[in-house]
Design an enzyme around this catalytic site. Structure first.
Site, short mmCIF file in Angstrom:
data_model
loop_
_atom_site.label_atom_id
_atom_site.label_comp_id
_atom_site.label_asym_id
_atom_site.label_seq_id
_atom_site.Cartn_x
_atom_site.Cartn_y
_atom_site.Cartn_z
N HIS A 16 47.61 12.76 59.58
CA HIS A 16 47.93 11.66 60.49
C HIS A 16 49.31 11.87 61.11
O HIS A 16 49.48 11.76 62.34
CB HIS A 16 47.87 10.35 59.70
N GLU A 17 50.30 12.18 60.29
CA GLU A 17 51.66 12.36 60.79
C GLU A 17 51.80 13.63 61.63
O GLU A 17 52.48 13.63 62.66
CB GLU A 17 52.66 12.38 59.63
N HIS A 20 50.73 13.05 65.16
CA HIS A 20 51.76 12.43 66.00
C HIS A 20 52.68 13.51 66.60
O HIS A 20 52.96 13.53 67.80
CB HIS A 20 52.62 11.46 65.18
#
Length: 204
Positions: A16-17, A20
């Site tokens: 998820h990170e 980004h």
């Protein structure tokens, strides 16, 4: 199965990170790349509280409420020159969007193999990523949903929302407190809905 929940939760949080940072990099901001954060190596992403303590507590707690975070991937919104209007929205949406993509991957893998143990692991992957994707779309700072909502609202409403968001971000405990209240009030209901949706996606 608790260890499987923990491993998939940590993996999903890290992906998820990274999403980004990858989205920001593609839009013109290399901050995450220069910081060495575009990697699946967990060490640069680990936050002791969010990546170890809370995930262990959430996995071991009755009710299966899954919660945790990695260190936020740094980015500079002023460098998102390839999408000046939608850059922050795209970067914010990349995290939960990747979780939903992992839901699809685990669902495909579940249907490709008939082994009950592997199917159980894939179902955990579906459940964890579905939960993380939906949770992060709650439009309350510091969750990604606040930046996504800001980007899609009409400008007048977005301006008012951004003023509220700025006040919440100035004191991050307000945002976390509001998210915690929402979880306490509606977490059980949302958890049941997510579990039912995960079962439907898995064909169970």
């Amino acid at each position: 199965m608790q260890i499987i929940y923990f491993v998939i939760l940590i993996f999903s949080i890290i992906v998820h990170e990274v999403a980004h940072g990858y989205a920001a990099d593609k839009l013109g901001d290399p901050t995450a790349r220069y910081a060495g954060r575009l990697t699946l190596n967990p060490i640069p992403h680990i936050d002791f509280l969010g990546s170890i303590i809370l995930p262990i507590i959430s996995v071991l707690s009755p009710g299966g409420f899954l919660f945790g975070w990695a260190k936020p991937v740094p980015y500079n919104p002023y460098n998102l020159t390839r999408a000046p209007r939608w850059g922050e929205t795209i970067v914010a949406a990349a995290g939960p969007g990747t979780n939903f993509a992992l839901v699809i991957v685990f669902a495909i893998l579940l249907r490709l193999f008939g082994d009950p143990t592997f199917d159980s692991i894939c179902f955990i992957g579906i459940l964890v990523n579905l939960w993380l994707g939906i949770l992060n779309l709650i439009p309350v700072p510091p969750l990604d949903g606040s930046k996504v909502l800001s980007g899609i609202l009409p400008r007048a409403l977005a301006y008012q929302f951004d003023q509220w968001k700025a006040r919440m971000e100035y004191n991050p405990f307000l945002g976390f407190g509001l998210v915690l209240i929402l979880v306490v009030l509606f977490g059980g209901t949302l958890g049941n809905l997510v579990y039912a949706l995960a079962q439907a996606i898995a064909g169970m």
